[in-house]
Scaffold this motif. Structure first.
Motif, PDB file in Angstrom:
ATOM      1  N   GLU A   3       0.804  -1.228   0.000  1.00  0.00           N
ATOM      2  CA  GLU A   3       0.000   0.000   0.000  1.00  0.00           C
ATOM      3  C   GLU A   3       0.836   1.277   0.000  1.00  0.00           C
ATOM      4  OE1 GLU A   3      -4.063  -0.183   2.014  1.00  0.00           O
ATOM      5  OE2 GLU A   3      -2.911  -1.609   3.226  1.00  0.00           O
ATOM      6  N   CYS A   4       2.046   1.208  -0.573  1.00  0.00           N
ATOM      7  CA  CYS A   4       2.833   2.429  -0.770  1.00  0.00           C
ATOM      8  C   CYS A   4       2.340   3.031  -2.080  1.00  0.00           C
ATOM      9  CB  CYS A   4       4.321   2.112  -0.851  1.00  0.00           C
ATOM     10  SG  CYS A   4       5.041   1.615   0.726  1.00  0.00           S
ATOM     11  N   ASP A   5       1.336   3.891  -1.991  1.00  0.00           N
ATOM     12  CA  ASP A   5       0.657   4.284  -3.225  1.00  0.00           C
ATOM     13  C   ASP A   5       1.349   5.393  -4.010  1.00  0.00           C
ATOM     14  OD1 ASP A   5      -0.150   6.248  -1.467  1.00  0.00           O
ATOM     15  OD2 ASP A   5      -2.205   5.529  -1.328  1.00  0.00           O
ATOM     16  N   SER A   6       2.565   5.781  -3.599  1.00  0.00           N
ATOM     17  CA  SER A   6       3.379   6.684  -4.421  1.00  0.00           C
ATOM     18  C   SER A   6       4.572   5.954  -5.020  1.00  0.00           C
ATOM     19  CB  SER A   6       3.898   7.859  -3.576  1.00  0.00           C
ATOM     20  OG  SER A   6       2.835   8.610  -3.060  1.00  0.00           O
ATOM     21  N   LEU A   7       4.750   4.684  -4.625  1.00  0.00           N
ATOM     22  CA  LEU A   7       5.938   3.933  -5.036  1.00  0.00           C
ATOM     23  C   LEU A   7       5.942   3.666  -6.533  1.00  0.00           C
ATOM     24  CD1 LEU A   7       8.470   2.641  -3.790  1.00  0.00           C
ATOM     25  CD2 LEU A   7       7.174   0.526  -3.543  1.00  0.00           C
ATOM     26  N   VAL A   8       7.058   4.062  -7.180  1.00  0.00           N
ATOM     27  CA  VAL A   8       7.200   3.932  -8.632  1.00  0.00           C
ATOM     28  C   VAL A   8       8.283   2.908  -8.981  1.00  0.00           C
ATOM     29  CG1 VAL A   8       7.848   5.184 -10.749  1.00  0.00           C
ATOM     30  CG2 VAL A   8       6.451   6.317  -9.014  1.00  0.00           C
ATOM     31  N   GLN A   9       9.392   2.950  -8.245  1.00  0.00           N
ATOM     32  CA  GLN A   9      10.533   2.105  -8.604  1.00  0.00           C
ATOM     33  C   GLN A   9      11.202   1.507  -7.371  1.00  0.00           C
ATOM     34  OE1 GLN A   9      13.512   3.343 -11.716  1.00  0.00           O
ATOM     35  NE2 GLN A   9      14.794   3.600  -9.920  1.00  0.00           N
TER      36      GLN A   9
END
Length: 187
Positions: free
Chosen positions: A115-121
């Motif tokens: 649920e790290c909803d900003s995680l991109v990479q």
């Protein structure tokens, strides 16, 4: 009056060997300097705090369960070579976008980045030792697009990428990694 409510920067002095369980839990602290004498970060040590950035020196071998749980303001985390273990739900619901881990990592607990909803990479550096990966690692990381797993990861665990179907465009799975259930269900 509780003066602790006004503290936003903490400098931990050389000589301190651990950051205890719940040490800064629900704290307004935004910045913490961790010296290279610290060997472990305890359970929920910074859980639900206002922490914006963290640098974890290589002396820290263990990042405890829920250590940075629900740190929505956490935008930057740097991990130096030497860090070995990341606990269960350690960064669950964090605001972080980019994560790079050193080759020294040997285990990552279940739900660590869930649920790290900003995680991109997310990238793990190439290391020699085996790396144990828990279930549901990146579950509900809606915008996760680029993942490089450890060369010697034990498996693609159950639910690892559950509900990551929106953006996942690059996934590097090294040879020999067991696929247990990629879990890209749309429910």
């Amino acid at each position: 009056e509780n003066y602790g409510d006004n503290i936003n920067q903490v400098i931990i002095k050389d000589g301190v060997e651990s950051i205890g369980n719940y040490a800064f839990y629900k704290s307004p602290v935004m910045s913490v300097q961790i010296p290279e004498t610290v060997k472990s970060i305890g359970r929920a040590a910074f859980g639900e705090s206002n922490l914006m950035e963290i640098t974890v020196p290589g002396s820290v071998k263990v990042i405890g369960d829920e250590a940075f749980y629900d740190c929505k303001s956490l935008k930057s985390a740097t991990f130096y070579e030497g860090v070995q273990s990341i606990g269960v739900n350690a960064f669950h619901k964090c605001g972080i976008a980019y994560l790079d881990f050193p080759a020294s990592i040997t285990s990552v607990g279940a739900g660590a980045f869930m649920e790290c909803d900003s995680l991109v990479q997310v990238r793990f550096a190439k290391g020699e030792q085996n790396v144990s990966l828990g279930n549901d690692l990146f579950s509900k990381c809606w915008y996760l697009s680029n993942v490089t797993l450890p060369v010697n990861a034990d498996k693609i665990s159950a639910g690892m990428f559950a509900r990551c179907y929106m953006a996942l465009t690059y996934l590097y799975i090294p040879r020999g990694v067991e696929v247990c259930g990629v879990g890209t269900d749309r429910s």
